[in-house]
Every structure is written in structure tokens, then in C-alpha cells.
Design a protein around this motif. Structure first.
Motif, short mmCIF file in Angstrom:
data_model
loop_
_atom_site.label_atom_id
_atom_site.label_comp_id
_atom_site.label_asym_id
_atom_site.label_seq_id
_atom_site.Cartn_x
_atom_site.Cartn_y
_atom_site.Cartn_z
N TYR A 1 0.96 -1.22 -0.03
CA TYR A 1 0.07 0.01 0.04
C TYR A 1 0.95 1.23 -0.13
O TYR A 1 0.77 2.18 -0.68
CB TYR A 1 -0.96 -0.21 1.16
CG TYR A 1 -1.60 1.06 1.28
CD1 TYR A 1 -2.92 1.57 0.42
CD2 TYR A 1 -1.64 2.18 2.40
CE1 TYR A 1 -3.61 2.60 0.66
CE2 TYR A 1 -2.25 3.37 2.38
CZ TYR A 1 -3.59 3.50 1.53
OH TYR A 1 -4.15 4.51 1.63
N LYS A 2 2.06 1.20 0.91
CA LYS A 2 2.88 2.34 0.77
C LYS A 2 4.00 2.36 -0.45
O LYS A 2 4.43 3.29 -0.64
CB LYS A 2 3.76 2.19 1.97
CG LYS A 2 2.92 2.49 3.27
CD LYS A 2 3.57 2.31 4.61
CE LYS A 2 3.04 2.78 5.67
NZ LYS A 2 3.53 2.26 7.10
N ARG A 3 4.00 1.31 -0.99
CA ARG A 3 5.11 1.07 -2.07
C ARG A 3 4.78 0.85 -3.43
O ARG A 3 5.50 1.00 -4.32
CB ARG A 3 6.22 0.09 -1.81
CG ARG A 3 6.89 0.34 -0.41
CD ARG A 3 7.61 -0.66 0.17
NE ARG A 3 8.45 -0.17 1.30
CZ ARG A 3 7.89 -0.05 2.59
NH1 ARG A 3 6.75 -0.29 2.71
NH2 ARG A 3 8.35 0.56 3.54
N ARG B 1 -2.27 0.72 -3.87
CA ARG B 1 -2.82 1.94 -3.10
C ARG B 1 -3.94 2.45 -4.06
O ARG B 1 -5.16 2.65 -3.01
CB ARG B 1 -1.54 3.00 -2.97
CG ARG B 1 -2.09 4.36 -2.27
CD ARG B 1 -0.94 5.06 -1.91
NE ARG B 1 -0.08 5.53 -3.04
CZ ARG B 1 1.10 5.08 -3.14
NH1 ARG B 1 1.91 4.30 -2.19
NH2 ARG B 1 1.62 5.43 -4.38
N GLY C 1 -5.13 3.33 5.54
CA GLY C 1 -4.54 2.28 4.99
C GLY C 1 -5.66 0.96 5.41
O GLY C 1 -6.71 0.95 5.24
#
Lengths: 390, 155
Positions: free
Chosen positions: B21-23, B28, B60
Motif C-alpha cells: 500500500y505504501k510502495r 494503493r 490504509g
């Protein structure tokens, strides 16, 4: 891929001359006396529902003819209440996709005993607690809804389309009487039949394909290539009408079990965002999606060439048959465009603009059929198809 | 034992989704489209009450213990079928096509979840396995090793 599939079908098919006259017998042997007949005002005005009721020989029955263009949960609830209060003991749907989907919604409510349809949305999620006899009389030869376990019903409060997949909404009897389709104008005949052709082609190539759905898909494709142009050029061709009705029903059984793919994912979105008629969207998108999928399922398209044009199949090397089949489909669509005005580009519908693409793409990506298309749908791929189709 | 294996793999699926989700903008984008407060529950068998519930939050994802009304539930018909999907022997699309699970809730919303799961699977499983279970193998944004390290020690 693991070798497992399910093939779910139920309907007894009454097909051919005066098929409607046999419905009374089907009701009698099932111990049913009072059907609730569902239809829409358009078909009522045309006299088609009256003809159907008369030919079915119904004596005691109730009616609901206010089914809207998009079936909705409110309509389903109203009809369900009417069914219960009027003492009806079975449902007969006379109409196209929306009427049959509404009837499926009513059957869904009755068999599950659930009043809030939103609570049972999903796939195979319904637990049956009651039996309801359901007879479908299609008035177009296209949707195949009389053979499918799928229904889409709009929830106006949530502003969403609820989708149901369940064995329990498959009709028990499907009635294919040429009298119901004989007066369809050539253009509607063409677009609905292309919907059926798309069902069959996608069923033959989607992830859920299996030997039984393949057999149905092939039979449907053969009938459509043999009969469609004949009927468009001579709408009173009864034998052709019967063939198209059979083709649509057979394709329905096929795709209900193997699912449809990207033509439908994008087509549903074009309908939702730009109100493009479903059959028109199928005709416009089919060749473009086939070219996208050719890389993965080209061999399968090649196999279908023999049912579209046997001579060409023989004279075409195996490696070129996939493209030749796509060309056969394009040729059919172009001839239909000339003979009855069937739309073959998005521009021709006058409803789609480039600024609509983003919304169309988002909806198409989230359509239930996207998951079984042989090539995964990405934003870029959908935009490419839309641009080519414009 | 099979339940435990399913839970372990589902945990890595959840942790992997958090990491990516962050990368990974693909994950995302899909996760951001989920309804806040809504959840996807993976229930491993119809006759057992074991599930992993992944809830969308403002920032998230988080894991939750119980299934609530309105959650989207993917309920496998047998524990063996759940095991196949959870251990990467079968893709979620394949499992859907073969009626391995009952889906309760919006089919449309599950599409985004499936795409996110496929990207996460592509980071958690060796490529030789992925070819058999995915229609197209998504490119990795970070290595499999790094995904596992981040999933174990914190996203």
C-alpha cells in the motif's frame, strides 16, 4: 489449471410453433393454478403480452405490467407483495432482460424468504427455504436470460446495481415461441442477436469455459451465422426466427456457466455511463476485444471459423484462422450496418465522448465479468479499445 | 493444521498488502477505492468460524477479529479449497471461476480486492508458481525478500 468445473442448468425448453399453448399443461403437471404474469407497458401496448396470455390459455391469473427499463429493488418488493397478497402460486415473465431480471428478483425474495435484497447480494450466497415455479417467455432473441443464473437489480436508494448469481433464479421453463419475436424490427433483431453471438464467443474463450459450455457456444454461433442475415433481410422468416431464439437460449446456458468477458465488462459500463444500448455496445466492441484476446485464445477463435465459414476454414492455414474468424465477425457486422443500420462505432451512437472514458474505464474494471476475461483488463487496455471503437 | 496454514498465509497476505500500500501505486489505488470502515473477510470454510478480516481505515488497512454486517465475505466451500488459494496453488480468479467460494456482498467491489491480491501474490510467491495461477504476472515493485522482511518486521 486444475480440471474442475460446474455446469448449472434447469429449464425445460418449449421451443417452436405454438410453444405458448403448451404452458397450461406445464402448469397443470406442476399443480399450479394462478400465475402472476410480469411484463412492461411497452409490450402491453404492442399487444404482445395479451397474445402470450391468450395463447398460454391462462384462466386465473394476476398481472403486473409496470416493470421499468432497469429492474429495481422497489419494483421487486412491490411485485413480491402483490404475489403474496393475490394468492399467486407461480411467476411467468413475458419480456426482455429487465422483465426477466425483475421476475428473478421476485423469485429470489420468495425462495430465500429475505425481504431486503441487499442482504443477499453476491455469488452462490442464497439459502433456499421455499420453492417457486418460474416460467420465462423471452420477447427478444438475445439476452438468454431465460437460461442464466444471473440477475442485476438496481437499488435506487444506494444508487448501485446489485448483482446476484444463484442456481435458484434459473427459470424452470423457458418458452421460445416465434410469435413473440416475429414482429421485432430488423435493427433490434440484429443487435439482440449480436448480443447472443457475443455471449457464445466469450463463453467459448473465458476462464470458466468447459466442454459442456463449449458445446452450447458452438451450436449458438453456427445458428447465428446461418440465420441472422436471413432474418434481417426477411423479418417474417419464421424458421430463421426460431433458429435465432434457440441460439440466444443456448448461448445463455453457455455463458451462464462459463461467464462473459471484456466485451461485457466494457459494454455494461458504456450502458451505465452513456446509455449505449447493450446490443449496440456488443457489436461495436466485439472485434476490438477479440483482437486483444487473440494473443491468449487465438487457437480457440481459429476453431470457431468452421462454424462461421466452413469453406474459409478449409482454405486457411491454422495459424491464420483466428484473424480470419475475427474478420468473419467484422464482415457480418459491416453487412448488418449496411442492411439495417447496426452501429459499428461508438461515434455512430452519438452518445460517447472522450471525456466519458475515465468513468467507463473505472466501471469496466470493476465489472464482475472482468475477472474471467482471458487477458486481464487494465486501464490502458480499455482506453485503447475505446479509442479504436470510437 | 490446515486452518493454521491458511491463517498464516492470510496474515502474510494482509501484511503484504500493507507493505505494498505504501510502495506500489497499483495496490494503493485499489485499497483507496475500498469503503472506509468496510472490510473483506476471508472465511476458510463454511462449517468453521475462522476468518481473516481486513478492514479499510483512513490511513490504509487494519486487521479485525470479527465479521460485521456489510462486510464482503469470501467464504470457501471447504478448507482444502481455501488452502489451495491461500498457499498460492490457485489464483483468486481461478477460485472464483471454479466456484470454490461463496461471495457475500458486492461483486463489483471484490474486483478491486482481487486485483490488489494478485499484485501482493506477485510479491510473495516465486515467479514459477505465479505463471500457473495468474493470467498475467504483475511486475514487482520491490523484491520478494524485501516484501517478506517488511511484512515481518513492520511496513
Amino acid at each position: 489449471m486444475e480440471n474442475y468445473f460446474e455446469f448449472d442448468t434447469k429449464a425445460k425448453i418449449l421451443s417452436g410453433d405454438k410453444a405458448l399453448s403448451r404452458v397450461a399443461f406445464e402448469l397443470k403437471i406442476r399443480g399450479k393454478n394462478k400465475p402472476l404474469v410480469l411484463s412492461d407497458r411497452g409490450l402491453d401496448k404492442l399487444g404482445l403480452v395479451g397474445t402470450a396470455i391468450k395463447n398460454m390459455g391462462l384462466k386465473e391469473y394476476d398481472t403486473f405490467f409496470d416493470v421499468p427499463v432497469d429492474s429495481s429493488t422497489e419494483t421487486v418488493n412491490t411485485v413480491t407483495e402483490k404475489y403474496k397478497s393475490s394468492g399467486c402460486d407461480c411467476v411467468i415473465a413475458v419480456g426482455g432482460g429487465s422483465v426477466i431480471d425483475t421476475a428473478k428478483g421476485v423469485v429470489l425474495s420468495l425462495v430465500s424468504g429475505v425481504s431486503d435484497l441487499g442482504k443477499i447480494e453476491g455469488a452462490d450466497a442464497i439459502v433456499k427455504v421455499n420453492d417457486v415455479l418460474f416460467i420465462a417467455v423471452p420477447t427478444t432473441a438475445g439476452t438468454g436470460s431465460e437460461m442464466t443464473s444471473v440477475a442485476v437489480i438496481k437499488d435506487n436508494i444506494k444508487g448501485a446495481k446489485l448483482e446476484y448469481i444463484s442456481s435458484f433464479i434459473l427459470p424452470d421453463v423457458a418458452v421460445l415461441d416465434p410469435e413473440m419475436t416475429i414482429s421485432l424490427p430488423p435493427r433490434i433483431t440484429a443487435s439482440t442477436a449480436i448480443d447472443a453471438l457475443t455471449h457464445a464467443i466469450e463463453a467459448y474463450t473465458c476462464l470458466q469455459k468447459n466442454p459442456i459450455s463449449d458445446g452450447f457456444a458452438i451450436a449458438s454461433i453456427k445458428l447465428i451465422f446461418e440465420s441472422l442475415e436471413r432474418v434481417v433481410n426477411n423479418p417474417k422468416d419464421v424458421e430463421g426466427r426460431k433458429a435465432l431464439a434457440n441460439a440466444a437460449t443456448i448461448a445463455g446456458a453457455s455463458f451462464s456457466n462459463s461467464m462473459v468477458g471484456a466485451v461485457h465488462s466494457i459494454g455494461h459500463s458504456l450502458g451505465a455511463v452513456c446509455s449505449v444500448a447493450h446490443g449496440d455496445a456488443m457489436a461495436i466492441l466485439l472485434p476490438h476485444v477479440m483482437r486483444l484476446n487473440k494473443e491468449k485464445v487465438g487457437d480457440l477463435y481459429g476453431e470457431l471459423l468452421v462454424f462461421a465459414n466452413p469453406e474459409k476454414f478449409v482454405s486457411t492455414p491454422k495459424s491464420e484462422r483466428a484473424e480470419a474468424f475475427i474478420c468473419e465477425v467484422e464482415g457480418l457486422l459491416e453487412r448488418l450496418n449496411k442492411s439495417c443500420g447496426l452501429a459499428t462505432t461508438l461515434s455512430a451512437t452519438g452518445k460517447v465522448k472522450k471525456e466519458n472514458f475515465d468513468e467507463i474505464v473505472t466501471k469496466a474494471m470493476n465489472d464482475g465479468s472482468a475477472i474471467v476475461n482471458p487477458v486481464p483488463l487494465s486501464r490502458e487496455r480499455i482506453i485503447d479499445i475505446l479509442e479504436k471503437a470510437l | 493444521m490446515k486452518q493454521l496454514i491458511c491463517k498464516v498465509f492470510a496474515h502474510f497476505l494482509y501484511r503484504g498488502m500493507k507493505v505494498l500500500y505504501k510502495r506500489d501505486e497499483r495496490v494503493r489505488r485499489e485499497v483507496d477505492a475500498f469503503k472506509e470502515g468496510g472490510a473483506f473477510a476471508l472465511k476458510f470454510s463454511m462449517d468453521r468460524n475462522t476468518a481473516v478480516v481486513i478492514e479499510k481505515t483512513a490511513g490504509g488497512l487494519k486487521k479485525r477479529k470479527v465479521i460485521k454486517e456489510g462486510d464482503i465475505v469470501i467464504e470457501f466451500k471447504t478448507l482444502d479449497l481455501a488452502l489451495k488459494t491461500m498457499t498460492g496453488q490457485k489464483g483468486l480468479s481461478q477460485a472464483y471461476a471454479q466456484h470454490d467460494f461463496v461471495l457475500k456482498g458486492s461483486i463489483n467491489e471484490v474486483m478491486g480486492f482481487t486485483r490488489a491480491v494478485e499484485v501482493v501474490m506477485a510479491h510473495l510467491l516465486p515467479k514459477s508458481m505465479l505463471k500457473n495461477i495468474l493470467r498475467e504476472v504483475p511486475a514487482r515493485k520491490i523484491s520478494m525478500f524485501k516484501t517478506y522482511i517488511l511484512a515481518i518486521f513492520g511496513a
